[in-house]
Design a protein around this motif. Structure first.
Motif, PDB file in Angstrom:
ATOM      1  N   GLY A  22     -29.137 -16.422  -8.607  1.00 57.43           N
ATOM      2  CA  GLY A  22     -29.161 -17.111  -7.014  1.00 57.43           C
ATOM      3  C   GLY A  22     -30.071 -15.665  -6.497  1.00 57.43           C
ATOM      4  O   GLY A  22     -30.187 -15.456  -4.848  1.00 57.43           O
ATOM      5  N   LEU A  23     -30.219 -14.216  -7.028  1.00 53.21           N
ATOM      6  CA  LEU A  23     -30.790 -14.108  -6.812  1.00 53.21           C
ATOM      7  C   LEU A  23     -32.198 -13.018  -6.523  1.00 53.21           C
ATOM      8  O   LEU A  23     -32.694 -14.352  -7.361  1.00 53.21           O
ATOM      9  CB  LEU A  23     -30.449 -11.947  -7.630  1.00 53.21           C
ATOM     10  N   PRO A  24     -33.050 -13.040  -5.297  1.00 49.30           N
ATOM     11  CA  PRO A  24     -34.366 -12.797  -5.254  1.00 49.30           C
ATOM     12  C   PRO A  24     -34.673 -11.893  -6.393  1.00 49.30           C
ATOM     13  O   PRO A  24     -33.928 -11.033  -6.361  1.00 49.30           O
ATOM     14  CB  PRO A  24     -34.525 -12.478  -3.860  1.00 49.30           C
TER      15      PRO A  24
ATOM     16  N   GLY B 167     -27.856  -6.881  -8.319  1.00 51.07           N
ATOM     17  CA  GLY B 167     -26.392  -8.399  -8.356  1.00 51.07           C
ATOM     18  C   GLY B 167     -25.687  -7.491  -7.379  1.00 51.07           C
ATOM     19  O   GLY B 167     -24.831  -8.488  -6.834  1.00 51.07           O
ATOM     20  N   GLU B 168     -25.000  -6.018  -8.702  1.00 51.13           N
ATOM     21  CA  GLU B 168     -23.775  -4.988  -7.804  1.00 51.13           C
ATOM     22  C   GLU B 168     -24.469  -5.396  -6.168  1.00 51.13           C
ATOM     23  O   GLU B 168     -23.311  -4.916  -5.684  1.00 51.13           O
ATOM     24  CB  GLU B 168     -23.294  -3.906  -8.055  1.00 51.13           C
ATOM     25  N   ILE B 169     -25.381  -4.390  -5.636  1.00 50.03           N
ATOM     26  CA  ILE B 169     -25.628  -4.788  -4.369  1.00 50.03           C
ATOM     27  C   ILE B 169     -25.371  -5.809  -3.651  1.00 50.03           C
ATOM     28  O   ILE B 169     -24.867  -5.670  -2.316  1.00 50.03           O
ATOM     29  CB  ILE B 169     -26.918  -3.843  -4.214  1.00 50.03           C
ATOM     30  N   ALA B 170     -26.128  -6.811  -3.406  1.00 54.37           N
ATOM     31  CA  ALA B 170     -26.338  -8.184  -3.113  1.00 54.37           C
ATOM     32  C   ALA B 170     -24.839  -8.581  -2.629  1.00 54.37           C
ATOM     33  O   ALA B 170     -24.047  -8.887  -2.333  1.00 54.37           O
ATOM     34  CB  ALA B 170     -26.998  -9.256  -4.382  1.00 54.37           C
ATOM     35  N   SER B 171     -24.113  -7.683  -4.360  1.00 51.04           N
ATOM     36  CA  SER B 171     -22.524  -9.135  -3.836  1.00 51.04           C
ATOM     37  C   SER B 171     -21.669  -7.793  -2.896  1.00 51.04           C
ATOM     38  O   SER B 171     -20.893  -8.343  -2.645  1.00 51.04           O
ATOM     39  CB  SER B 171     -21.236  -8.427  -5.214  1.00 51.04           C
TER      40      SER B 171
ATOM     41  N   GLY C 133     -19.847  -8.438   3.455  1.00 49.29           N
ATOM     42  CA  GLY C 133     -20.207  -7.697   4.694  1.00 49.29           C
ATOM     43  C   GLY C 133     -19.193  -6.941   5.458  1.00 49.29           C
ATOM     44  O   GLY C 133     -19.103  -6.742   6.794  1.00 49.29           O
ATOM     45  N   ASP C 134     -19.014  -6.194   4.228  1.00 51.34           N
ATOM     46  CA  ASP C 134     -17.933  -4.169   4.787  1.00 51.34           C
ATOM     47  C   ASP C 134     -18.793  -3.283   4.616  1.00 51.34           C
ATOM     48  O   ASP C 134     -18.384  -2.932   3.481  1.00 51.34           O
ATOM     49  CB  ASP C 134     -16.669  -5.168   4.362  1.00 51.34           C
ATOM     50  N   PRO C 135     -19.205  -3.084   5.308  1.00 52.21           N
ATOM     51  CA  PRO C 135     -20.384  -1.771   5.377  1.00 52.21           C
ATOM     52  C   PRO C 135     -18.984  -0.136   5.066  1.00 52.21           C
ATOM     53  O   PRO C 135     -20.048   0.460   4.135  1.00 52.21           O
ATOM     54  CB  PRO C 135     -20.771  -1.266   6.621  1.00 52.21           C
ATOM     55  N   ARG C 136     -17.891  -0.389   4.843  1.00 54.81           N
ATOM     56  CA  ARG C 136     -16.697   0.376   4.177  1.00 54.81           C
ATOM     57  C   ARG C 136     -17.150   0.709   2.555  1.00 54.81           C
ATOM     58  O   ARG C 136     -16.713   1.154   2.360  1.00 54.81           O
ATOM     59  CB  ARG C 136     -15.455   0.311   4.865  1.00 54.81           C
TER      60      ARG C 136
END
Length: 246
Positions: free
Chosen positions: A96-98, A217-221, A226-229
């Protein structure tokens, strides 16, 4: 890059002045927003701290001059300085990753006498000291990862070729780290890559690509959470990521 545009016999003498001129221009740049600190305010706590940084920069340049002669570079005139490279790396449809767009800016590319390219990266720190064989191998792998990404970009056609390079094999054959800190001369750490037409070479590139896609993939996860922290800011205190993370 600017020094290389000067006549060879004038390059060493111009090196310090080019740095001073460029820093004066940077100091005059306005902040990106009205509330943001200036570059100098973000980097330095005092005028004295800025001065010490400037002197250290000049020492690093002197170390480079002790390691290389800009009037007679080791493999002739470099092919490129500060060259941008860009290529797309495919991902598995099921993930599902671009596609991952990999972008890099390499310090220097040298053409090698026997064909191929040497990727050169300047480091302002000290060369890694010797530990156990296993630790040394781990440090070496980490140190050269950035250069392996450049080698991958070259292999994937990520560098816009110049007409002057006609007939040159744009495949990395050598990775070279030049550490300029910690002494009166630079310390060279060189890694030879397997022959570009070998299975070992392709395996090296494939491993680097797999590591990058896994990181993507880790970044996309993290983004999906949705938690910037959850993001760890980088070590550069002037980077805007510190403003974006609560």
């Amino acid at each position: 890059e600017m020094v290389s545009e000067a006549p060879p016999e004038e390059r060493a003498g111009r090196l310090h002045d080019v740095l001073r001129d460029e820093w004066r221009k940077k100091r005059r740049e306005a902040p990106k927003s009205g509330t943001a600190p200036s570059l100098v305010e973000a980097l330095f706590a005092s005028v004295e701290e800025e001065r010490e940084w400037g002197l250290e920069c000049l020492r690093l340049l002197d170390n480079w001059l002790a390691a290389e002669d800009p009037a007679a570079m080791p493999h002739g005139e470099p092919l490129a300085h500060e060259a941008w490279m860009r290529a797309q790396l495919p991902t598995e449809p099921a993930s599902g990753l671009p596609a991952l767009e990999l972008v890099g800016k390499v310090d220097r590319l040298d053409g090698l006498p026997g064909g191929g390219v040497a990727i050169v990266d300047y480091k302002t720190g000290k060369a890694p000291r010797a530990y156990s064989a296993a630790t040394d191998a781990q440090i070496r792998r980490k140190s050269f990862f950035q250069l392996r990404c450049y080698a991958l970009l070259l292999a994937r056609g990520g560098l816009r070729a110049s007409p002057h390079w006609e007939g040159l094999e744009l495949r990395a054959r050598r990775l070279r780290l030049l550490y300029l800190g910690g002494g009166s001369a630079g310390v060279d750490v060189v890694e030879e890559l397997p022959p570009p037409d070998s299975g070992e070479y392709e395996a090296e590139l494939a491993q680097t690509e797999a590591e990058l896609v896994a990181l993507w993939g880790e970044i996309a996860s993290l983004v999906r959470r949705g938690d910037p922290r959850a993001f760890e800011p980088c070590s550069r205190k002037f980077c805007s990521c510190h403003e974006l993370r609560p």
